[in-house]
Design an enzyme around this catalytic site. Structure first.
Site, PDB file in Angstrom:
ATOM      1  N   GLN A  61      -4.592  -1.295   9.585  1.00 44.09           N
ATOM      2  CA  GLN A  61      -4.635  -2.636   8.998  1.00 44.09           C
ATOM      3  C   GLN A  61      -5.282  -3.622   9.974  1.00 44.09           C
ATOM      4  OE1 GLN A  61      -3.804  -3.294   5.859  1.00 44.09           O
ATOM      5  NE2 GLN A  61      -4.146  -5.492   5.977  1.00 44.09           N
ATOM      6  N   ASP A  92     -10.683   3.441   3.902  1.00 38.19           N
ATOM      7  CA  ASP A  92     -10.999   2.009   3.838  1.00 38.19           C
ATOM      8  C   ASP A  92     -12.510   1.787   3.688  1.00 38.19           C
ATOM      9  OD1 ASP A  92      -9.264  -0.152   3.802  1.00 38.19           O
ATOM     10  OD2 ASP A  92      -8.745   0.014   5.917  1.00 38.19           O
ATOM     11  N   LYS A  96       0.836  -1.206   0.000  1.00 40.66           N
ATOM     12  CA  LYS A  96       0.000   0.000   0.000  1.00 40.66           C
ATOM     13  C   LYS A  96       0.871   1.256   0.000  1.00 40.66           C
ATOM     14  CE  LYS A  96      -3.907  -2.376   2.123  1.00 40.66           C
ATOM     15  NZ  LYS A  96      -4.680  -2.720   3.330  1.00 40.66           N
TER      16      LYS A  96
END
Ligand code: GUN
Length: 282
Positions: free
Chosen positions: A97, A120, A53
């Protein structure tokens, strides 16, 4: 019939080029999109994901920071970091995460992220916005699947029946909402749904997002259907494979996404799109 491939790498390259161009335009106005990625603990798969990422951000000209913390970090400490990032004007997107260590409540941390920075798309405000058709961030994996459908001309899904297998908060449920928003008729199944094959055989579009090999086999697919494989598993030889029996299903389907090189790269691409839009919305 042999299915045509929906190439997630090629589509990602196209979309990331557009992101890079829009980033250049934004930078000329003095704004550099910034993403903060937070990883707690040392889950090896998560370490690979977050590195990818951050690298993807650098490739399109974003500012990105990776914050890595020991698994002993407390929930209060993590919440304090999220708060600091919420108030950091150089950061437009925050990604924590998952999974987090067991002593930290995932939802508490996600709900602490400002919805304006929830790239997200996991915050209840983002999920709610999707449900009622308001502006919010879409979860990256299902958003990527919708872009793959769009790339083969399937934008308006009126009259199409989509079957989603898997009901996770990060893929199955938002996927169903996005398909509904595109006017599809949607059935959401569980891998244990009674006579799953009878459901999937009716589908014009099947999205498999269970996390188990061979959830979808050739006998379960209507000839010509579009098959999107969100799975990420390892086969007996240790090679990456999806939830779909690719070799069998490709003989029946009209379109199919490969693993690797399908949905995977699209997830990161849509994270970049969301982060760029977070910066553009300012
Ligand atoms: N863990 C597995 N997939 C994801 C994702 O898309 N975002 C985050 N934050 N964690 C994940």
């Amino acid at each position: 019939m042999t299915a045509q491939l929906i190439d997630g790498n090629a589509l990602s390259r196209q979309l990331r080029t557009q992101v890079a161009q829009r980033t250049t335009a934004l930078k000329s106005r003095g704004i550099t999109p910034g993403l903060a990625v937070v990883l707690v603990g040392n889950n090896p798969a998560s370490q690979v994901y977050v590195r990818n990422k951050v690298k993807a951000c650098e490739d399109v000209g974003f500012h990105s920071v990776l914050e890595q913390y020991d698994a002993t970090m407390t929930e209060a400490q993590l919440l304090a970091r999220v708060d600091a990032l919420n108030n950091d004007p150089g950061i437009h997107g925050i990604l924590v995460q998952l999974p987090l260590p067991k002593h930290i409540a995932d939802h508490k941390v996600i709900e602490a992220i400002s919805p304006q920075k929830d790239v997200d798309g996991f915050h209840v405000a983002s999920a709610g916005a999707l449900m009622v058709g308001e502006v919010g961030f879409k979860a990256c994996t299902p958003y990527g699947c919708m872009k793959m459908l769009e790339s083969i001309g399937m934008q308006d899904l009126k009259g199409k029946h989509a079957v989603v297998i898997g009901r996770s908060n990060i893929v199955g449920k938002p996927m169903a909402m996005m398909l509904l928003a595109a006017n599809a008729t949607v059935t959401v199944c569980h891998s244990g749904t009674k006579d799953l094959a009878a459901m999937t055989r009716q589908a014009d579009i099947v999205v498999a997002a269970v996390g188990k090999r061979n959830v979808l086999t050739a006998d379960m697919v209507k000839p010509g259907a579009v098959v999107i494989d969100v799975g990420m598993n390892r086969n007996d030889e240790g090679k990456l494979c999806g939830d779909v029996d690719f070799d069998g299903v490709r003989q029946v389907a009209g379109w199919i996404t490969p693993v690797p090189g399908g949905v995977g790269p699209m997830t990161i691409t849509m994270l970049l799109v969301n982060t760029l839009e977070a910066a553009e919305r300012l």
